[in-house]
Each structure stands twice: as structure tokens, then as C-alpha cells.
Scaffold this active site. Structure first.
Site, PDB file in Angstrom:
ATOM      1  N   TRP A   1      75.053  58.239 -17.127  1.00 15.36           N
ATOM      2  CA  TRP A   1      74.197  56.840 -16.793  1.00 15.36           C
ATOM      3  C   TRP A   1      73.764  56.364 -18.092  1.00 15.36           C
ATOM      4  O   TRP A   1      73.469  55.324 -18.286  1.00 15.36           O
ATOM      5  CB  TRP A   1      73.042  57.511 -15.845  1.00 15.36           C
ATOM      6  CG  TRP A   1      73.924  58.532 -15.137  1.00 15.36           C
ATOM      7  CD1 TRP A   1      73.632  59.709 -14.558  1.00 15.36           C
ATOM      8  CD2 TRP A   1      73.409  57.572 -13.747  1.00 15.36           C
ATOM      9  NE1 TRP A   1      73.906  59.468 -12.956  1.00 15.36           N
ATOM     10  CE2 TRP A   1      74.171  58.485 -12.472  1.00 15.36           C
ATOM     11  CE3 TRP A   1      73.488  56.399 -13.171  1.00 15.36           C
ATOM     12  CZ2 TRP A   1      74.680  57.855 -11.260  1.00 15.36           C
ATOM     13  CZ3 TRP A   1      73.839  55.772 -12.135  1.00 15.36           C
ATOM     14  CH2 TRP A   1      74.121  56.302 -10.813  1.00 15.36           C
TER      15      TRP A   1
ATOM     16  N   ASP B   1      64.730  57.374 -19.537  1.00 19.48           N
ATOM     17  CA  ASP B   1      65.418  56.417 -18.238  1.00 19.48           C
ATOM     18  C   ASP B   1      64.829  58.138 -17.957  1.00 19.48           C
ATOM     19  O   ASP B   1      66.038  59.290 -18.014  1.00 19.48           O
ATOM     20  CB  ASP B   1      66.660  56.427 -17.800  1.00 19.48           C
ATOM     21  CG  ASP B   1      67.484  56.226 -16.859  1.00 19.48           C
ATOM     22  OD1 ASP B   1      66.444  57.067 -15.825  1.00 19.48           O
ATOM     23  OD2 ASP B   1      68.403  56.017 -16.209  1.00 19.48           O
TER      24      ASP B   1
ATOM     25  N   LYS C   1      64.469  61.291  -7.039  1.00 18.25           N
ATOM     26  CA  LYS C   1      64.471  62.657  -7.666  1.00 18.25           C
ATOM     27  C   LYS C   1      62.982  63.532  -7.036  1.00 18.25           C
ATOM     28  O   LYS C   1      63.374  64.363  -6.409  1.00 18.25           O
ATOM     29  CB  LYS C   1      64.943  62.262  -8.739  1.00 18.25           C
ATOM     30  CG  LYS C   1      66.005  61.792  -9.224  1.00 18.25           C
ATOM     31  CD  LYS C   1      67.488  61.934  -9.192  1.00 18.25           C
ATOM     32  CE  LYS C   1      68.386  60.734  -9.529  1.00 18.25           C
ATOM     33  NZ  LYS C   1      69.372  61.201  -9.171  1.00 18.25           N
TER      34      LYS C   1
END
Length: 365
Positions: free
Chosen positions: A103, A173, A197
Site C-alpha cells: 500500500w 495512511d 476496516k
């Protein structure tokens, strides 16, 4: 029918109490005779809903008053572009990026469209996945910001300390760790997170940005699309255009659930305990299960593991599903297994998973 324990990495499990409330309110929200999905986002009822969600998030994370809190479209990947666009705002800028995995690498690739990226640190995989010590990071002079990804969901690597950013604003992030443990927001210039999430349904992103940084985009008017412009969204209450009302509403319910269940401190304690139980099972399996992340970098949110006999993988997943344990397949880029232990996954789920894993090892090992 009883619900299985859901270890999905995202969209992830939601608290059962929240799902029940959504089901009850879906056809008739707040007595208005219509669903929240049919309600105008500028009507008083939804404005109250939005205000309550922001207030709860501010309380849970102790967000200072000089930070904007935005609820935006697009998830975290849109923020991969929005962050450099807003913080560079048409100016020549170099930003330091920590490449901790999949990511972080995607965030870097997107940022290169808008500014110069300095990859100041890179994940190592010399038998065990780990990051280099901070003292070895190759920082640039006068960086516009330092970006890092506190948790990599695919490899299962997590930073357990917040990096020192010096004079550069720290950008994170936090998609997979927000609300799972305590962070001092004041140490960050900007935090962003996809909701799917620990916050709510997919399609929503939360952005927490220091006011002076948001004004960089205002100063570079014309270079940042209005729906991605932090200053414009802050001025409009995150409603430059029609927001993702259903996702925002569910996020508000989750935030209220969190406050009613001990807040972030309680989640942090519970998440540490859940992860310890699962890692203990892996480490004491005699090599039948293996985790490749160095111990000091192991994630509490995403526990990855492989089987010593990879051919048993599909059998493991099928039997786990039959035992009421779903969402355990590893990411396609990594293979193996992955158990995501987000806030809504109760400790009982981890206990049932480890009991299954021990039984599977004893019968298949």
C-alpha cells in the site's frame, strides 16, 4: 442461523449491534418514514447525524480544535492522489515516503504524478519482513511532508512507534489501524483512512488535517479539483457534493458503539490480547504454521501465516468455513492465510480460530 466469525481484511466485520440497528432503521430512519439512503444530506436530520459522527470521532481520538475532520468519497486510494495534490497545490515539492510494502508503494506511485518522491526507507525481506532503523532512513532536506503507512494489511507489518518527522508534517495512511490503538493526533499533520476496516462500510474516507495544511490547497486554487480540495470540503462541511450518506450514517453508529464499549483504550488492550493469542498458536505449532514478519514488526490487525504443507491450504479454508470461520484467505499477491483482527472481531472469534488451527494441525500434521 448463527453468524460466522468474520476475519475479512476489508470490507471487514461490523459490530453485530450496529448491524441490528441498521436493519431496524433502514426503512424508517428517525421516524421520518424514509430510509437514510433516501434522506436529503442537507436536511436537519442528516446534518445532526453528520455532526454527531464528527463529535464522536473527535472525542475518541482526542482531535485538537485546529484540525479539520472530513468525511469524503473514495476510500484511501483517492487520498493517495489528494494528499500530494493538496499539500503541493501546484508548487514544486519533494516529499519523503516510507516504502513499507504494497500500500505504501501504491501511495508513492500515485504521488509521483504530482511531486518529487524521495523513497527514504524500504522494507527488507531477508528471511523476516522488517523495516530499517529510523537512523538509516535517507531523508531529503526541506521535505514537504513525510508519508508512512502504519500497518500493511498484506504482509502483516505494523509500526508500533510513530516516526519522528522533524520539521516536515507527518502524513499517515491509517486505514487499517485507526481507532485500534491510541495515537497522539498532534504529532501528525494529516491522517487519512478508508472506512472499511474499523469505521464502517467501504466507499468512505476520513481525513483529519491540520488547518494550516488544508490552506495550502486554498492558496493553490485552480490546481486541486473542488471535491478533493480539503479547504473547500472543510468550508462545506464535507458536502461540496452529495456525500456517501449511508456509509457516513453507519460510521456514526460504529463510532457511538466504540464510545459505549470503552473507547480506543479498551480496543487497544483487546486487540493486543487477540493478536498475542493467535501469534502464540502460530509460534507453538512446531513449524506447521509460519509467520514471516520479524517479531517487533508484527501487526496486531492482520496476522499472516502459511502452512508448512501449502497443498493443505484449500482444505484448511474449507474446513475453517465449515467451523464458522470466514475471510481467512491471504491476499492474492502474498498467498497463505490472513486473519484480520479489527475492532468488531470479538476475542471469542480468535479463541475459536486457534482451537480450529490446533485441531487441524493435530489431524493433518
Amino acid at each position: 442461523m448463527s453468524r460466522p466469525f468474520n476475519f475479512s481484511p476489508g470490507p471487514a466485520a461490523l459490530p453485530e449491534e450496529v448491524l441490528q440497528q441498521v436493519r431496524e432503521e433502514l426503512p424508517d430512519w428517525r421516524g421520518g418514514g424514509v430510509s437514510v439512503m433516501e434522506s436529503g444530506h442537507r436536511e436537519d436530520d442528516f446534518r445532526r447525524c453528520a455532526h454527531e459522527a464528527e463529535a464522536d470521532l473527535r472525542a475518541l481520538m482526542e482531535i485538537p480544535g485546529d484540525y479539520h475532520v472530513l468525511f469524503l468519497h473514495g476510500g484511501a486510494q483517492l487520498q493517495f492522489a489528494a494528499v500530494p495534490m493538496n499539500l503541493a497545490a501546484g508548487q514544486s515539492l519533494t516529499a519523503d515516503y516510507v516504502n513499507s510494502g504494497h500500500w505504501a508503494a501504491l501511495a508513492m506511485a500515485e504521488a509521483r504524478r504530482y511531486l518529487t518522491v524521495n523513497e527514504c526507507a524500504t522494507v527488507a525481506d531477508d528471511g523476516a519482513v522488517a523495516m530499517p532503523e529510523e537512523g538509516a532512513w535517507r531523508r531529503s532536506d526541506g521535505a514537504g511532508y513525510l508519508h508512512y503507512t502504519p500497518n500493511e494489511t498484506i504482509s502483516g507489518l505494523e509500526f508500533h512507534r510513530v516516526p519522528e518527522a522533524g520539521d516536515a508534517p507527518l502524513v499517515a495512511d491509517m486505514s487499517s489501524v485507526i481507532l485500534s490503538r491510541r495515537f497522539a493526533v498532534r504529532r501528525f499533520g494529516l491522517i487519512y483512512a478508508g472506512a472499511q476496516k474499523n469505521i464502517g462500510p467501504a466507499g468512505l474516507a476520513v481525513v483529519i488535517v491540520r488547518r494550516d495544511l488544508a490552506e495550502r490547497a486554498a492558496a493553490g486554487a485552480g490546481t486541486v479539483p473542488r471535491v478533493m480540495n480539503y479547504a473547500a470540503q472543510a468550508a462545506a462541511g464535507s458536502m461540496v457534493n452529495t456525500p456517501p450518506v449511508f456509509a457516513w450514517y453507519v460510521a456514526g453508529l460504529v463510532l457511538r458503539w466504540l464510545r459505549g464499549n470503552g473507547g480506543v483504550a479498551a480496543m487497544e488492550k483487546q486487540n493486543a490480547e487477540k493478536a498475542a493469542v493467535l501469534y502464540n498458536c502460530i509460534d507453538n505449532s512446531g513449524g506447521f504454521y509460519r509467520n514471516r514478519v520479524a517479531a517487533e514488526w508484527r501487526s496486531r490487525m492482520n496476522v499472516t501465516f502459511t502452512l508448512a504443507a501449502p497443498q493443505l491450504g484449500e482444505t484448511f479454508l474449507a474446513e475453517a468455513a465449515a467451523a464458522g470461520l470466514t475471510g481467512l484467505r491471504g491476499h492474492r499477491a502474498a498467498g497463505g492465510m490472513r486473519a484480520s483482527l479489527y475492532n468488531a472481531l470479538p476475542p471469542a472469534g480468535v479463541l475459536q480460530l486457534t482451537e480450529f488451527m490446533n485441531h487441524f494441525r493435530q489431524t493433518r500434521g
